[in-house]
Each structure stands twice: as structure tokens, then as C-alpha cells.
Write a protein that holds these residues in place. Sequence first.
Motif, PDB file in Angstrom:
ATOM      1  N   LEU A  71       0.826  -1.212   0.000  1.00  0.00           N
ATOM      2  CA  LEU A  71       0.000   0.000   0.000  1.00  0.00           C
ATOM      3  C   LEU A  71       0.858   1.259   0.000  1.00  0.00           C
ATOM      4  O   LEU A  71       0.529   2.239  -0.679  1.00  0.00           O
ATOM      5  CB  LEU A  71      -0.968  -0.011   1.182  1.00  0.00           C
ATOM      6  N   ARG A  72       1.959   1.237   0.743  1.00  0.00           N
ATOM      7  CA  ARG A  72       2.874   2.393   0.731  1.00  0.00           C
ATOM      8  C   ARG A  72       3.480   2.604  -0.648  1.00  0.00           C
ATOM      9  O   ARG A  72       3.608   3.730  -1.116  1.00  0.00           O
ATOM     10  CB  ARG A  72       3.987   2.202   1.757  1.00  0.00           C
ATOM     11  N   LEU A  73       3.886   1.526  -1.295  1.00  0.00           N
ATOM     12  CA  LEU A  73       4.456   1.636  -2.643  1.00  0.00           C
ATOM     13  C   LEU A  73       3.424   2.164  -3.636  1.00  0.00           C
ATOM     14  O   LEU A  73       3.733   3.012  -4.478  1.00  0.00           O
ATOM     15  CB  LEU A  73       5.008   0.289  -3.101  1.00  0.00           C
ATOM     16  N   ALA A  74       2.199   1.669  -3.539  1.00  0.00           N
ATOM     17  CA  ALA A  74       1.132   2.154  -4.423  1.00  0.00           C
ATOM     18  C   ALA A  74       0.859   3.631  -4.152  1.00  0.00           C
ATOM     19  O   ALA A  74       0.683   4.419  -5.094  1.00  0.00           O
ATOM     20  CB  ALA A  74      -0.129   1.318  -4.226  1.00  0.00           C
ATOM     21  N   ALA A  75       0.862   4.018  -2.884  1.00  0.00           N
ATOM     22  CA  ALA A  75       0.685   5.436  -2.544  1.00  0.00           C
ATOM     23  C   ALA A  75       1.848   6.261  -3.092  1.00  0.00           C
ATOM     24  O   ALA A  75       1.659   7.408  -3.516  1.00  0.00           O
ATOM     25  CB  ALA A  75       0.568   5.607  -1.032  1.00  0.00           C
ATOM     26  N   GLY A  76       3.033   5.677  -3.115  1.00  0.00           N
ATOM     27  CA  GLY A  76       4.190   6.361  -3.691  1.00  0.00           C
ATOM     28  C   GLY A  76       4.014   6.634  -5.176  1.00  0.00           C
ATOM     29  O   GLY A  76       4.405   7.691  -5.674  1.00  0.00           O
TER      30      GLY A  76
ATOM     31  N   GLN B 176       3.355   2.692 -16.342  1.00  0.00           N
ATOM     32  CA  GLN B 176       4.738   2.222 -16.297  1.00  0.00           C
ATOM     33  C   GLN B 176       5.208   2.058 -14.853  1.00  0.00           C
ATOM     34  O   GLN B 176       5.827   1.041 -14.503  1.00  0.00           O
ATOM     35  CB  GLN B 176       5.653   3.196 -17.036  1.00  0.00           C
ATOM     36  N   MET B 177       4.899   3.047 -14.001  1.00  0.00           N
ATOM     37  CA  MET B 177       5.297   2.953 -12.589  1.00  0.00           C
ATOM     38  C   MET B 177       4.604   1.773 -11.912  1.00  0.00           C
ATOM     39  O   MET B 177       5.228   1.037 -11.132  1.00  0.00           O
ATOM     40  CB  MET B 177       4.997   4.258 -11.858  1.00  0.00           C
ATOM     41  N   LEU B 178       3.325   1.568 -12.206  1.00  0.00           N
ATOM     42  CA  LEU B 178       2.608   0.425 -11.642  1.00  0.00           C
ATOM     43  C   LEU B 178       3.195  -0.896 -12.136  1.00  0.00           C
ATOM     44  O   LEU B 178       3.300  -1.858 -11.368  1.00  0.00           O
ATOM     45  CB  LEU B 178       1.128   0.495 -11.991  1.00  0.00           C
ATOM     46  N   ALA B 179       3.589  -0.951 -13.387  1.00  0.00           N
ATOM     47  CA  ALA B 179       4.188  -2.170 -13.931  1.00  0.00           C
ATOM     48  C   ALA B 179       5.476  -2.509 -13.189  1.00  0.00           C
ATOM     49  O   ALA B 179       5.726  -3.686 -12.871  1.00  0.00           O
ATOM     50  CB  ALA B 179       4.445  -2.019 -15.426  1.00  0.00           C
ATOM     51  N   VAL B 180       6.285  -1.504 -12.899  1.00  0.00           N
ATOM     52  CA  VAL B 180       7.524  -1.732 -12.154  1.00  0.00           C
ATOM     53  C   VAL B 180       7.196  -2.227 -10.742  1.00  0.00           C
ATOM     54  O   VAL B 180       7.812  -3.186 -10.247  1.00  0.00           O
ATOM     55  CB  VAL B 180       8.388  -0.451 -12.117  1.00  0.00           C
ATOM     56  N   LEU B 181       6.220  -1.604 -10.094  1.00  0.00           N
ATOM     57  CA  LEU B 181       5.798  -2.033  -8.764  1.00  0.00           C
ATOM     58  C   LEU B 181       5.318  -3.484  -8.792  1.00  0.00           C
ATOM     59  O   LEU B 181       5.740  -4.307  -7.982  1.00  0.00           O
ATOM     60  CB  LEU B 181       4.684  -1.113  -8.249  1.00  0.00           C
TER      61      LEU B 181
END
Length: 191
Positions: free
Chosen positions: A157-162, A179-184
Motif C-alpha cells: 500500500l505504501r508503494l502504491a501510494a508512492g 509504467q510505474m505500476l508495472a515496475v511495482l
Amino acid sequence: MSDTSAPRAMRADAQRNRARLLAAASAAFARAGVETSLDDIARDAAVGSGTLYRHFPTREALVEAVLDDRYESLAAEAAKLQTERSPQEALVAWLKLFVNHLMTYRGLAASVTTALHDETSPLHSACHAMRAAASELVATAQRDGTVRDDIDTSTILRLAAGVAWATEQSPTAPARVEQMLAVLIDGLLRT
């Protein structure tokens, strides 16, 4: 002797004032972010600041009230996704919904991240059902073997909030959300 423990029903004028405050807050948050002036929200709702604070004693209480239905929807969507998709697909789809939710209002990602870890925050209780639903998605995907076991729901959740926060910070970032979500997501998957 009357029972004083039962909550009194809200007067009709108080209900109208509360509804106007919620509508004004939602519009103000969309326009200027969750850190917008509470006095401006009261003015837009055509009520005094005292009325706003009687209904919502803190900014977080107002944000929580505006977002309450959305958190219930996120929790319901998590349950629905679990019945319709594989564990990995359900988690990925839900994370996209969560990030999109956090991008609804500027400053929301930071507020939610703080509230998730502050049990005294009114927003914390609103986040509880959503967080529990996310935990179930993560646990199911971990049991399925598609998501790493060494990552917990709080970290995800912290990473998604990031991702949502980074999107707020740069005019070019919204085009890169996928793209950021794909990396996450790549980082979550078991290799």
C-alpha cells in the motif's frame, strides 16, 4: 427516566448542512487538494466555520466522511475481483483501482499513508475495511505462489501510494502511471 445512551437523530437542517459540507468539500478537494482551506469549504457550503467543526472536528474527519463510500467500494471491489480473476490478476487490478483512487485528490496519497499507521486518525478507521480487503488479496496471491512472501500489505500500500504521490509531483508523471505500476507489480511477483 429517558435513555441518554441512544444517539439523537440529526435535525433536518443539520442533515442538510452536513450534506452541503460534504458536497463542498468534495468539490474543493478535487479543485485544490485535501489541504484546501476549511474556511473556504464552509463558505462554499454557505455555513459558518463553527458548523463545519461541529460536524467535522478535524480535517481528517472531513476527508474520512468524503471518502467513506469510496473505501467501502474498494473493499467490495476486492471481494468481487477475487471471485472473478486469478489471485495475481485480482491483486493487480485492485492496485490499479487503489492508485486511481489516491489520485482523485491532490494530497490524498500522503494523508492515507499517514492514516494507515495512525490508529487515532479518523481516516484510519475508514481505511480499515479497504486495508483488510487488500490484505486478503495479498494473502491469496501469496498462497497461490504468484506474489513474494517477504512483502506485506503495508509495504504494498505504501508503494502504491508512492506511485500516486509521484504522479502529483510531476506534470509528466500521469502519463507514466501505468509504467510505474508495472515496475511495482514486477517487484511483487515471485520470480
